[in-house]
Design an enzyme around this catalytic site. Structure first.
Site, PDB file in Angstrom:
ATOM      1  N   CYS A 195     -12.199  12.602  22.812  1.00  0.00           N
ATOM      2  CA  CYS A 195     -12.149  11.335  22.077  1.00  0.00           C
ATOM      3  C   CYS A 195     -12.275  10.145  23.024  1.00  0.00           C
ATOM      4  CB  CYS A 195     -10.864  11.235  21.271  1.00  0.00           C
ATOM      5  SG  CYS A 195      -9.366  11.514  22.223  1.00  0.00           S
ATOM      6  N   GLU A 238     -20.187   8.519  17.319  1.00  0.00           N
ATOM      7  CA  GLU A 238     -19.581   9.457  18.260  1.00  0.00           C
ATOM      8  C   GLU A 238     -20.301  10.799  18.163  1.00  0.00           C
ATOM      9  OE1 GLU A 238     -15.134  10.852  19.583  1.00  0.00           O
ATOM     10  OE2 GLU A 238     -15.606  10.928  17.449  1.00  0.00           O
ATOM     11  N   GLU A 278      -4.931   9.402  15.552  1.00  0.00           N
ATOM     12  CA  GLU A 278      -5.601   9.348  16.844  1.00  0.00           C
ATOM     13  C   GLU A 278      -6.994   9.908  16.618  1.00  0.00           C
ATOM     14  OE1 GLU A 278      -7.297  10.658  19.959  1.00  0.00           O
ATOM     15  OE2 GLU A 278      -5.574  11.945  20.338  1.00  0.00           O
ATOM     16  N   LYS A 297      -0.479  22.426  12.076  1.00  0.00           N
ATOM     17  CA  LYS A 297      -1.663  23.041  11.473  1.00  0.00           C
ATOM     18  C   LYS A 297      -2.782  23.091  12.507  1.00  0.00           C
ATOM     19  CE  LYS A 297      -5.581  23.199   8.866  1.00  0.00           C
ATOM     20  NZ  LYS A 297      -6.957  23.049   9.399  1.00  0.00           N
TER      21      LYS A 297
END
Length: 485
Positions: free
Chosen positions: A278, A377, A244, A169
């Protein structure tokens, strides 16, 4: 989209527009999958796993297709890189490099396809014990918009190498690179249904995929909030799950470090890909004795960074991918400044450029970890800087985070660097460098950075189930069938 070996539109012709982050103009029209479309893709993958030619293929035959995939990626690196830059705003020189680099993942797992060996545990003389590792079945992979070719490869390659089938996806923020990758997969000649690509929004596309009863394994890369919604979805099918997620990675610079080398690593870690990674090294933790010199060197380096058109080879930083990201950075940075953070470089959008999604490389000095830009973040080019006096204090600051994805350590004292690396909570650490990668080295995090690992040999077993077989070989009669032996 690509379902069951064919390119198809979404049910009822549903689509959505994709905007080029640099120009702000629509450049692609993307199929918007319905729940029925996703079900069709999963059903195709299930048929391919249970009754198509795929389950009868040998590991060497699967490996040959994976290697062909790798070769095709290299052949198509310019086209794939162009599509990813148009859709995400990442530098063309990086997306083109990543397209070719991603081929290594398929080559690596092609080489491992026939290396996943079982075991023969010790047993009585009349018994033979076997332990086998068998494919789980249909894998659902949910990919974010950044580094799509690489992040999808770390899911597709081990899944197919071990005999699974997969439905990928694509992110609704930038779907085109994976749909372009589908064309490459089609040229490879995988049996119909083995690899499928769908695009669409979280509801219903991602929800249907991750909760589908035929999905046995979910591999997700993305944000924490999305993961919190996905975890309950996996309860519907009791699927294996790997996450993740994000990071707030610390970079510790000790007083004995080579400061010029540090600057290179820090700049690569936070301003590479405009901070949209990330593993971005977004928290600099500098020893107080070198703090001021370090900041001056960084501020001077930031002034040399060229911001602009991502297709230009001289550009160092392009736009961020969405208006949502830029607005969030502006809000959190403003809140931090109100509480006492001091911006010494950057701090605002770059005006006068197309579409205004470029954000200046930013450095902000913070006297504690209690600032939004330190805790959260940002997924952008903002570096928060903190001081420390002792090694123990540096480690405490580094671990004072909800995230534990990556980190960096700069020191000429190898023993000191290793002690620190052992003490820092992170799934991946660099010493005297940053943002170096390799398909044979696992990555992932813990705490709110997720669980499970991608890349490396161990990732193969994450796409298998363990089966034990116990065989009577001695022909001895069972004395008492009602007593376990």
């Amino acid at each position: 989209m690509y379902i069951d070996g064919e390119f198809v539109q979404a049910d009822h012709g549903r689509t959505f527009d994709s905007l080029n982050p640099w120009t702000g103009q629509q450049w692609a029209t993307i199929p918007d999958a319905t729940a029925a479309d996703v079900d069709r893709a999963v059903q195709a993958a299930h048929r391919a796993f249970t009754s198509g030619p795929w389950p009868r293929m040998t590991p060497n035959e699967r490996a040959a297709l994976l290697q062909k995939f790798a070769d095709k990626l290299v052949e198509n690196k310019d086209r794939l890189g162009f599509v990813e830059t148009q859709d995400t705003g990442k530098l063309l020189k990086e997306t083109t490099w990543q397209a070719a680099h991603t081929a290594r993942a398929y080559t690596y797992y092609a080489g491992l396809a026939d290396k996943l060996q079982g075991e023969i545990p010790p047993s009585a003389s009349n018994m033979l014990n076997l332990v086998l590792h068998e494919p789980v079945g249909v894998v659902a992979a949910v990919i974010p918009w950044n580094s799509q070719l690489q992040l999808s490869a770390y899911k597709i390659a081990p899944a197919l190498a071990t005999g699974n089938t997969i439905v990928i996806k694509a992110s609704e923020d930038a779907s085109a690179p994976l749909l372009a990758l589908a064309k490459v997969a089609h040229e490879v000649g995988f049996p119909p249904g083995v690899i499928n690509f769908v695009s669409g929004h979280a509801n219903p596309c991602a929800i249907t995929l991750t909760s589908h009863p035929l999905v046995r394994r979910i591999a997700f890369t993305g944000g924490v909030e999305t993961a919190r919604k996905l975890i309950p979805n996996s309860a519907h099918n009791i699927a294996k799950l790997s996450l993740e997620l994000g990071g707030k990675s610390p970079v510790i610079v000790f007083d004995d470090a080579d400061l010029d080398s540090c600057v290179n690593g820090i700049v690569a870690g936070i301003f590479g890909a405009s901070g949209q990674s990330c593993a971005a090294g977004s928290r600099l933790i500098a020893h107080e004795s070198i703090h001021d010199v370090m900041i001056k060197k960084l501020v001077d380096r930031v002034k040399t960074i060229t911001i602009g058109d991502p297709t230009n080879a001289s550009t160092n930083m392009g736009p961020l991918a969405t208006e949502r990201q830029v607005s969030r950075i502006e809000t959190l940075l403003a809140q931090s400044v109100e509480r006492g953070a001091r911006v010494v470089a950057g701090g605002k959008r770059v005006r006068g450029l197309l579409h205004n999604l470029c954000f200046e490389p930013t450095i902000a000095l913070c006297n504690s970890s209690d600032y939004p830009i330190v805790r959260q973040e940002l997924f952008g080019p903002v570096l928060s800087v903190l001081k420390f006096q002792t090694d123990e204090e540096a480690i405490a600051i580094a671990n004072d985070s909800d995230y534990a994805f990556a980190g960096g350590i700069f020191s000429r004292d190898f023993a000191r660097a290793m002690r620190t690396a052992r003490a820092i909570q992170a799934g991946r650490l660099w010493i005297n460098t940053y943002r170096v990668t390799g398909v044979n080295v696992p990555f992932g995090g813990f705490k709110q950075s997720g669980y499970g690992r991608e890349a490396g040999i161990d990732a193969l077993k994450d796409y298998t189930e363990t089966k034990a077989i116990m065989i009577e070989v001695g022909g001895e009669a069972v004395a008492d069938p009602f007593v376990m032996r």
